[in-house]
Design a protein around this motif. Structure first.
Motif, short mmCIF file in Angstrom:
data_model
loop_
_atom_site.label_atom_id
_atom_site.label_comp_id
_atom_site.label_asym_id
_atom_site.label_seq_id
_atom_site.Cartn_x
_atom_site.Cartn_y
_atom_site.Cartn_z
N ASN A 1 1.16 -1.19 0.18
CA ASN A 1 0.06 0.27 -0.11
C ASN A 1 0.64 1.31 -0.45
OD1 ASN A 1 -3.19 -0.15 1.56
ND2 ASN A 1 -2.80 -0.30 -0.61
N LEU B 1 -6.49 1.34 -0.90
CA LEU B 1 -6.83 1.00 -0.01
C LEU B 1 -8.44 1.31 0.10
CD1 LEU B 1 -5.93 1.61 3.05
CD2 LEU B 1 -6.73 3.69 2.91
N TYR C 1 -2.56 6.13 5.47
CA TYR C 1 -2.38 6.04 3.65
C TYR C 1 -1.91 7.04 2.81
CZ TYR C 1 -3.62 4.22 -1.05
OH TYR C 1 -3.54 3.82 -2.03
#
Length: 486
Positions: A428, A436, A445
């Motif tokens: 990620n 995500l 994130y």
């Protein structure tokens, strides 16, 4: 020594706060000194506070101890120990002295002073002065020059400066690594032995002893959140808090092997139980059996395969992402350093509230600078969530460290290399096209990905077996602990 009763005086309008050099700044300075082949001298200022003028309007009526002056009104002109402003008054006087020698305080740590210098061969570097109240360390090709400048204003204990063997309670020494590289080390052995002795004396008065068989800091399968023994009384509470303070300082002096256990016990400072105190005694028993641990601030560069890190074009995702370089940062001088960071999380390890534990270990070259173990503020429903939270915390620490290094004038080589053992988090953060799925982690994130896109850090997958930060998240058996510590 005359001491003023500062608790009976009003708080002055002048500044009373007095800062000291941070421990990670000391570790950085020791590493940079070895990296740039610089010498270190230390000195201790005698009767520090009363060297400075008093900032408050204070008087006292002389007592019989003043002899013939008994009964007279005495005006305090020096910063006596005990007055609220004395620490700040001394620090201000010392700061003026160092400033007059051409040094300037760094904005990332005002008690680290730097001055541009150059060796005879043309090598550019920064001389450094580190101050912890009256303990001063000078770093440079000729560190005695700075000491002489301080000596011209203050009286030094023993009227001397020498290569330091103690600083902040830890034993420091210059030695060689297995690769024959000269480096500085720090050990808490003397501090630990004194602390253990004090605890043993306290227990002896009660007819008790420290546990004798302590191969690890905690007894087998113990977790403080499971403890349901009786709560300590007021005296037990104070003593428990005192012991935790002693252990915390031992960690600061290099006992990273007890960092996790001390962090777990610290979460019960407000309401400790009898079982918690027993485990603290067990930690001291462990320290008694293993008093000799030493941190090496090795300036050598680690051998890392570049193939572990993938490079991608982030233009379409974070077009303007870049590292913010302070406009007022000093010119970079000396040899450059690399930043390496290991991170981990133990999902829902606190059984009382199911919060996870974050563990982070950050190196400059091969020197451990920051070691961090703390319970996360939120409850995460998955391992992925706790690992992502740990990654976000690691990026924050890395960004702060890079800022500090730049304000120290230390060149940084490339992005910080981060090592995570969670495959999903690694993908990620490091792959632009990775989407995500759990939107509740959106802030972490984008924060981490933007740091990668901006060249602040890069991330690689690390096997759990070799993840050094595992020591800061899980209570491990002796064999596994020794493997990571070595």
């Amino acid at each position: 020594r005359l001491v003023a009763g500062g608790h009976t005086t009003e708080t002055p309008s002048s500044l009373t706060y007095s800062s000291v050099v941070s421990r990670d700044s000391v570790r950085i300075a020791l590493t940079v000194a070895a990296l740039n082949d610089l010498d270190i001298l230390g000195c201790d200022i005698q009767n520090a506070y009363i060297s400075a003028p008093c900032r408050e309007k204070i008087y006292t009526i002389a007592g019989p101890e003043f002899g013939s002056e008994n009964g007279k009104t005495m005006i305090v002109t020096k910063a006596l120990y005990g007055l609220k402003s004395s620490g700040a008054a001394f620090r201000s006087m010392l700061a003026n002295c160092i400033h007059d020698m051409g040094f300037r305080p760094t904005k990332s740590d005002p008690d680290v002073w730097i001055k541009a210098s150059q060796k005879a061969d043309g090598f550019k570097y920064y001389e450094m002065i580190l101050c912890y109240v009256d303990d001063v360390i000078s770093i440079g090709e000729f560190p005695m020059r700075a000491i002489e400048g301080i000596k011209a204003v203050f009286k030094l204990k023993g009227d001397k400066a020498e290569v330091p063997d103690m600083y902040l309670g830890g034993s420091i020494a210059k030695t060689r690594t297995a690769d024959e590289t000269e480096c500085w080390t720090i050990s808490s052995e003397k501090y630990v032995k004194t602390a253990v002795q004090n605890v043993e004396e306290s227990l002896a008065k009660k007819g008790l002893k420290l546990p004798s068989k302590c191969p690890t800091p905690f007894t087998s399968s113990y977790h403080p959140s499971d403890d349901v023994t009786n709560e300590l009384n007021a005296d037990g509470l104070r003593y428990y808090q005192e012991l935790i303070g002693v252990l915390r300082w031992a960690v600061e002096l290099g006992r990273v092997d007890i960092l996790l256990e001390v962090a777990l016990m610290s979460s019960h400072l407000a309401l400790p139980r009898a079982g918690h105190l027993e485990q603290v005694y067990h930690i001291f028993g462990y320290l008694k059996q293993s008093p000799r641990r030493r941190l090496f601030f090795d300036p050598d560069y680690p051998r890392i395969s570049e193939s572990r890190f993938q490079e991608y074009d982030w233009e379409d995702f974070y077009r303007d992402a870049k590292e913010e370089i302070p406009s007022d940062a000093p010119e970079a001088r000396g040899h450059s350093v690399e930043v390496h960071c290991f991170l981990d999380a133990s999902h829902a390890s606190d059984k009382s509230n199911r919060r996870s534990q974050t563990g982070i270990l950050i190196f400059i070259n091969k020197a451990p600078i920051i070691f961090f173990s703390k319970r996360q503020n939120s409850v995460e429903t998955s391992t992925f969530g706790s690992e992502f939270t740990a990654t976000k915390q690691a990026v924050e620490l890395v960004k702060a460290l890079r800022y500090k290094l730049r304000m120290f004038g230390v060149p940084i080589e490339g992005p910080a290399s981060m090592y995570c053992d969670n495959e999903a988090v690694y993908k990620n953060v490091s792959i632009p096209s990775s989407v995500l799925n759990k939107k509740m982690h959106g802030i972490s994130y984008h924060f981490c990905r933007e740091a990668v896109a901006g060249g602040i850090c890069r991330i690689a997958k690390e096997d759990t077996v070799t993840n050094l930060s595992d020591l800061f998240t899980k209570v491990l058996p002796k064999s596994r602990r020794e493997e990571l510590l070595d």
